[in-house]
Design an enzyme around this catalytic site. Sequence first.
Site, PDB file in Angstrom:
ATOM      1  N   HIS A   2      32.406  45.861  28.922  1.00 47.06           N
ATOM      2  CA  HIS A   2      32.334  45.444  30.320  1.00 47.06           C
ATOM      3  C   HIS A   2      31.890  43.991  30.363  1.00 47.06           C
ATOM      4  CE1 HIS A   2      33.000  49.453  32.020  1.00 47.06           C
ATOM      5  NE2 HIS A   2      32.267  49.910  31.017  1.00 47.06           N
ATOM      6  N   LYS A   3      32.871  43.078  30.174  1.00 45.62           N
ATOM      7  CA  LYS A   3      32.565  41.639  30.059  1.00 45.62           C
ATOM      8  C   LYS A   3      31.770  41.133  31.258  1.00 45.62           C
ATOM      9  CE  LYS A   3      33.351  39.878  26.180  1.00 45.62           C
ATOM     10  NZ  LYS A   3      32.627  41.017  25.599  1.00 45.62           N
ATOM     11  N   TRP A   5      29.991  43.284  33.708  1.00 53.78           N
ATOM     12  CA  TRP A   5      28.770  44.043  33.951  1.00 53.78           C
ATOM     13  C   TRP A   5      27.715  43.819  32.886  1.00 53.78           C
ATOM     14  CZ3 TRP A   5      27.095  45.250  38.382  1.00 53.78           C
ATOM     15  CH2 TRP A   5      27.980  45.496  39.419  1.00 53.78           C
ATOM     16  N   CYS A 110      37.090  45.887  48.026  1.00 56.87           N
ATOM     17  CA  CYS A 110      38.526  46.156  47.993  1.00 56.87           C
ATOM     18  C   CYS A 110      39.304  44.883  47.698  1.00 56.87           C
ATOM     19  CB  CYS A 110      38.952  46.742  49.341  1.00 56.87           C
ATOM     20  SG  CYS A 110      40.680  47.246  49.389  1.00 56.87           S
ATOM     21  N   VAL A 111      40.202  44.961  46.747  1.00 58.07           N
ATOM     22  CA  VAL A 111      41.138  43.884  46.443  1.00 58.07           C
ATOM     23  C   VAL A 111      42.530  44.425  46.756  1.00 58.07           C
ATOM     24  CG1 VAL A 111      42.174  42.546  44.548  1.00 58.07           C
ATOM     25  CG2 VAL A 111      39.680  42.710  44.742  1.00 58.07           C
ATOM     26  N   LYS A 118      43.000  40.674  38.306  1.00 54.60           N
ATOM     27  CA  LYS A 118      42.939  39.221  38.117  1.00 54.60           C
ATOM     28  C   LYS A 118      41.491  38.745  38.078  1.00 54.60           C
ATOM     29  CE  LYS A 118      47.169  38.449  40.861  1.00 54.60           C
ATOM     30  NZ  LYS A 118      48.013  37.928  39.759  1.00 54.60           N
ATOM     31  N   ARG A 119      40.558  39.671  37.863  1.00 55.24           N
ATOM     32  CA  ARG A 119      39.135  39.345  37.806  1.00 55.24           C
ATOM     33  C   ARG A 119      38.616  38.769  39.130  1.00 55.24           C
ATOM     34  NH1 ARG A 119      37.628  42.408  33.670  1.00 55.24           N
ATOM     35  NH2 ARG A 119      35.604  41.345  33.783  1.00 55.24           N
ATOM     36  N   LEU A 359      27.841  56.398  52.885  1.00 55.60           N
ATOM     37  CA  LEU A 359      29.050  56.736  53.626  1.00 55.60           C
ATOM     38  C   LEU A 359      30.307  56.353  52.849  1.00 55.60           C
ATOM     39  CD1 LEU A 359      27.945  55.577  57.147  1.00 55.60           C
ATOM     40  CD2 LEU A 359      27.989  57.899  56.257  1.00 55.60           C
TER      41      LEU A 359
END
Length: 359
Positions: A2-3, A5, A110-111, A118-119, A359
């Site tokens: 996990h580069k 995190w 969200c992306v 794409k990071r 939620l």
Amino acid sequence: THKFWETQPVGQFKDIGDTSLPEGPIEPATPLSEVKQEPYNLPSVYEWTTCDMASDDICSEVYNLLRNNYVEDDENMFRFNYSKEFLSGVPARIRVRDEVVKMAEINFLCVHKKLRSKRLAPVMIKEVTRRVHLENIWQAAYTAGVVLPTPITTCQYWHRSLNPKKLIDVGFSRLGARMTMSRTIKLYKLPEAPVTPGFRKMELLDVPAVTRLLRNYLSQFGVATDFDENDVEHWLLPREDVVDSYLVESPETHDVTDFCSFYTLPSTILGNPNYTTLKAAYSYYNVATQTSFLQLMNDALIVSKHKGFDVFNALDVMHNESFLKELKFGPGDGQLHYYLYNYRLRSALKPSELGLVLL
Ligand code: MYA
Ligand code: JJ1
């Protein structure tokens, strides 16, 4: 690996089981003057905008981004369709053991589908962190369906069919072995009305009593929301198509003795010619002191069925395990992992030690 995190102040996989590490913040708060004052750079052609969610047009843009690009199940058959009322951010107080910590609850990352892998997500997470730091908040809580470094607990989703025919028609569930449709419909049939005497909808005047009941109940869990009366009014007072809360008022003493609640989260049904929306209720906070937990939650099922929900979902948090099987919930194919940012727990919790539902 996990580069991204691995660079963040979160519990790391390599540290699991290391009991020499202290419980608490991983890095200290810094003076606000030392927080980066400018936004992180985005790839050219992109720019940051702060969404004014009070504007109908902007709220609709955010809503549509999520409606078309947010979380799907592992077979891409359903996609969460949160209503506009859910799309605001507020700070929270979360108790970890004996410490009440101000946190941001991070949700709705969200992306757009066309911009995935794409990071961009790490830039968005760093930017939201910077903005939370500028509010002098140094911890966060979040959930995800994916495993990241490192969950404080991993919960199982359970589902209780209310409208089995539709659930089967749309592929949400399957006809069990040696079951016919009519036997299945009969299996999940519920009474016409709640059975507990004094069971009624929560009202504004109930806020103090519900707050007392909840605070007392949540005090037993290792990690839990620290609700005050303002929070209970904001999060739990019934709001049509957002949150439903019911309580039991003793017919003799008029004390509020039991409480149950659920929130409304429909999912878009992807590519079905006959149906577009799955109406799901999600168990929120529930407390039973005088009524059996089983009967209380069965009443919650009865009222949710009458409100037109197709399915009632719950996680195995708090004491939920005690009613899931008996009330004919079945385990789903999804799990929910809970995380804290910049706060280490010495060891993971069991789901039943968690008193927090996001939620
Ligand atoms: S959970 C719901 C998340 N949203 C969705 O699942 C909707 C559909 N999916 C997408 O929109 C994208 O796939 C997302 C990733 C945006 C999720 N949480 O840009 P990338 C890491 C955290 O190339 P994309 C929710 O809303 C991944 O491990 N990290 O990937 C809570 C990798 O890092 P590393 C995630 O697929 C969010 C990197 O991103 C998640 O285009 C809490 C890849 O980036 C995830 N759900 O975009 C956020 N998914 O290489 C953290 C992937 O290290 C908040 N990744 O493994 C932290 C606290 C911040 C505040 C702190 C204040 C003090
Ligand atoms: O809803 C979920 N699964 C359903 C549908 C499965 C469709 C095929 N993949 C499911 N249905 C079985 C129900 C059955 C009813 C009768 C009794 C036996 C069971 O299992 C799952 C949860 O189980 N949901 C998801 O996968 C959605 C994503 C979950 C991760 C959420 C991330 C949260 C975001 C941060 O806020």
